[in-house]
Write an enzyme that holds these catalytic residues in place. Structure first.
Site, PDB file in Angstrom:
ATOM      1  N   ASP A 188     -11.041   2.749 -10.896  1.00  0.00           N
ATOM      2  CA  ASP A 188      -9.556   2.847 -10.188  1.00  0.00           C
ATOM      3  C   ASP A 188      -9.517   4.499  -9.991  1.00  0.00           C
ATOM      4  OD1 ASP A 188      -6.658   1.354  -9.746  1.00  0.00           O
ATOM      5  OD2 ASP A 188      -6.467   3.476 -10.251  1.00  0.00           O
ATOM      6  N   ASN A 196      -1.954  11.119  -2.246  1.00  0.00           N
ATOM      7  CA  ASN A 196      -1.607  10.904  -0.986  1.00  0.00           C
ATOM      8  C   ASN A 196      -0.281  11.379  -0.648  1.00  0.00           C
ATOM      9  OD1 ASN A 196      -2.884   8.663   0.212  1.00  0.00           O
ATOM     10  ND2 ASN A 196      -2.006   7.098  -0.991  1.00  0.00           N
ATOM     11  N   HIS A 201      -1.914  10.727   3.866  1.00  0.00           N
ATOM     12  CA  HIS A 201      -2.851   9.179   3.569  1.00  0.00           C
ATOM     13  C   HIS A 201      -4.105   9.639   4.115  1.00  0.00           C
ATOM     14  CE1 HIS A 201      -1.130   5.322   2.720  1.00  0.00           C
ATOM     15  NE2 HIS A 201      -0.342   6.061   2.195  1.00  0.00           N
ATOM     16  N   ASP A 205      -7.605   8.507   2.381  1.00  0.00           N
ATOM     17  CA  ASP A 205      -8.533   7.512   2.857  1.00  0.00           C
ATOM     18  C   ASP A 205      -9.747   8.053   2.897  1.00  0.00           C
ATOM     19  OD1 ASP A 205      -6.432   5.694   3.397  1.00  0.00           O
ATOM     20  OD2 ASP A 205      -6.611   6.196   5.839  1.00  0.00           O
ATOM     21  N   GLU A 230      -6.879   1.798  -4.264  1.00  0.00           N
ATOM     22  CA  GLU A 230      -8.049   2.583  -4.951  1.00  0.00           C
ATOM     23  C   GLU A 230      -8.781   2.012  -5.722  1.00  0.00           C
ATOM     24  OE1 GLU A 230      -5.409   1.974  -6.825  1.00  0.00           O
ATOM     25  OE2 GLU A 230      -5.292   4.009  -7.821  1.00  0.00           O
TER      26      GLU A 230
HETATM   27  P1  GH3 Z   1      -3.237   5.554 -11.988  1.00  0.00           P
HETATM   28  O1  GH3 Z   1      -3.994   6.513 -12.349  1.00  0.00           O
HETATM   29  O2  GH3 Z   1      -2.201   4.859 -12.953  1.00  0.00           O
HETATM   30  O3  GH3 Z   1      -3.884   4.435 -11.198  1.00  0.00           O
HETATM   31  O4  GH3 Z   1      -2.089   5.834 -11.016  1.00  0.00           O
HETATM   32  P2  GH3 Z   1      -2.231   5.878  -9.281  1.00  0.00           P
HETATM   33  O5  GH3 Z   1      -1.259   6.625  -8.625  1.00  0.00           O
HETATM   34  O6  GH3 Z   1      -3.563   6.050  -8.716  1.00  0.00           O
HETATM   35  O7  GH3 Z   1      -1.805   4.343  -9.107  1.00  0.00           O
HETATM   36  P3  GH3 Z   1      -0.848   3.457  -8.154  1.00  0.00           P
HETATM   37  O8  GH3 Z   1      -1.369   1.961  -8.372  1.00  0.00           O
HETATM   38  O9  GH3 Z   1       0.468   3.707  -8.473  1.00  0.00           O
HETATM   39  O10 GH3 Z   1      -1.043   3.809  -6.703  1.00  0.00           O
HETATM   40  C1  GH3 Z   1      -1.943   3.656  -5.849  1.00  0.00           C
HETATM   41  C2  GH3 Z   1      -1.431   4.135  -4.415  1.00  0.00           C
HETATM   42  O11 GH3 Z   1      -2.738   3.928  -3.688  1.00  0.00           O
HETATM   43  C3  GH3 Z   1      -0.462   3.553  -4.063  1.00  0.00           C
HETATM   44  C4  GH3 Z   1      -0.819   3.119  -2.703  1.00  0.00           C
HETATM   45  O12 GH3 Z   1       0.198   3.935  -1.454  1.00  0.00           O
HETATM   46  C5  GH3 Z   1      -2.057   3.740  -2.303  1.00  0.00           C
HETATM   47  N1  GH3 Z   1      -2.910   3.192  -1.341  1.00  0.00           N
HETATM   48  C6  GH3 Z   1      -3.365   1.775  -1.307  1.00  0.00           C
HETATM   49  N2  GH3 Z   1      -4.225   1.644  -0.465  1.00  0.00           N
HETATM   50  C7  GH3 Z   1      -4.458   2.925   0.227  1.00  0.00           C
HETATM   51  C8  GH3 Z   1      -5.231   3.203   1.396  1.00  0.00           C
HETATM   52  O13 GH3 Z   1      -5.754   2.296   2.064  1.00  0.00           O
HETATM   53  N3  GH3 Z   1      -5.214   4.502   1.709  1.00  0.00           N
HETATM   54  C9  GH3 Z   1      -4.493   5.236   1.094  1.00  0.00           C
HETATM   55  N4  GH3 Z   1      -4.467   6.643   1.499  1.00  0.00           N
HETATM   56  N5  GH3 Z   1      -3.717   4.953  -0.066  1.00  0.00           N
HETATM   57  C10 GH3 Z   1      -3.753   3.814  -0.310  1.00  0.00           C
HETATM   58 MG    MG Z   2      -4.823   4.412  -9.385  1.00  0.00          MG
HETATM   59 MG    MG Z   3      -4.733   0.908  -8.667  1.00  0.00          MG
END
Ligand code: GH3
Ligand code: MG
Ligand code: MG
Ligand code: MG
Length: 307
Positions: A188, A196, A201, A205, A230
């Site tokens: 992760d 982001n 975004h 990506d 992610e």
């Molecule tokens: P942690 O270290 O605890 O994992 O923190 P984090 O910020 O990585 O975790 P969190 O799950 O809160 O955030 C994941 C983010 O990923 C939230 C969502 O908007 C973003 N995301 C999900 N799918 C995509 C994608 O396809 N593209 C982009 N740019 N962002 C995405």
């Molecule tokens: Mg994360």
């Molecule tokens: Mg995650």
């Protein structure tokens, strides 16, 4: 790669397919014991830019089909010395299904059961000799398009449109039935939300795609997938827990050393990884364990592998 602005993967694929009316370079295998018939079919097919391969009997055809990749259509005669066309068709279907290639049976036989026999054996279509030129091309084109549609749909059903890795569904399809001797890791990206929020975004990506490319290069022979957001999963077989932990840590360091230049300045990021291995366990149990280790890695300050 499916552009974001397209309403859906399915529509995009359909649009691309409609655009391709002629199929230059599509491989067709012609199987007939008569050299004159093979030569005639070759000339007809080459006029439509097909790439033609020939076999004089079923045995030769099976050899070509085992060796060559990308053959989309087989046109086969029925009466040949050795194995006949119907038997050859059912043999081919044991290792190449309808998503890989279409088979059209061709025969001059007056036997009214011939069509049914070919289709029962796994052929997609049948032509009675002598056939009409127009009908021949309608059937050839239709069958090639059908295979291509199936392949495109299969690809969009299995692949993550952003990074091209397998998706969650295809991951479980690939590991279906595995019971022992493998290890599973869940990766992760750390604080991805901040990437982001800080860089946009599109850059987020790009980080996902870069992570996917490095994952592929570190685990070229293993099953890897983007599970969502992610988060990525790696399944390595046979199980070698210490080796896997070392390789995961190498990957973690390589990702931490990546520097992505963006209009807003250089971007670095880290990942946390949880790994589980067991001699005998179902995939669900191992994934849960790996997820717990991932949680531990996050809890201990991120940018680390736990297992
Ligand atoms: P942690 O270290 O605890 O994992 O923190 P984090 O910020 O990585 O975790 P969190 O799950 O809160 O955030 C994941 C983010 O990923 C939230 C969502 O908007 C973003 N995301 C999900 N799918 C995509 C994608 O396809 N593209 C982009 N740019 N962002 C995405
Ligand atoms: Mg994360
Ligand atoms: Mg995650
Ligand atoms: Mg013959």
């Amino acid at each position: 790669y499916i552009p974001k602005e397209s309403p859906s993967a399915f529509e995009y694929v359909m649009k691309m397919l409609r655009r391709i009316r002629i199929n230059p370079g599509i491989k067709v295998l012609v199987v007939d014991d008569s050299q004159a018939v093979r030569q005639f079919l070759r000339l007809q097919l080459e006029r439509h830019l097909y790439q033609v391969l020939e076999a004089a009997d079923a045995e030769e055809a099976l050899g070509i089909l085992r060796r060559e990749t990308g053959i989309k259509l087989v046109l086969t005669d029925h009466d040949m010395p050795g194995m006949d066309g119907v038997r050859m068709t059912s043999t081919v279907r044991r290792f190449l299904d309808h998503t890989r290639l279409a088979i059209i049976g061709i025969s001059g036989s007056q036997d009214p059961t011939m069509t049914a026999r070919f289709i029962k054996a796994g052929a997609d279509d049948y032509l009675q000799k002598p056939f009409n030129y127009e009908e021949f091309f309608c059937r050839v084109t239709r069958n090639v398009e059908f295979v291509e549609n199936l392949q495109a749909l299969q690809e969009s059903a299995n692949k993550d449109p952003l990074c091209g890795l397998s998706n969650r569904r295809h991951f479980f399809e690939q590991v279906d039935g595995l019971r022992h001797n493998y290890s599973v890791a869940v990766l992760d990206i750390d604080l991805f939300k901040r990437i982001n929020d800080g860089f946009g975004h599109d850059i987020g990506d790009r980080v996902i795609c870069q992570t996917a490319r490095l994952l592929e290069s570190f685990f070229p022979d293993d099953i890897i997938a983007r599970f969502g957001g992610e988060e990525f999963v790696i399944l390595a077989q046979p199980m070698d827990a210490p080796g896997m932990l070392r390789q995961l840590d190498k990957l973690r360091r390589a990702l931490a050393n990546l520097c992505i230049s963006t209009p807003l300045g250089d971007l670095r990021f880290t990942v946390s990884i949880g790994m589980a291995a067991a001699e005998e366990a179902d995939i669900g149990t191992l994934l849960k364990q790996a997820d717990n280790y991932l949680y531990q890695a996050k809890h201990n300050g991120r940018n680390q592998v736990c297992g």
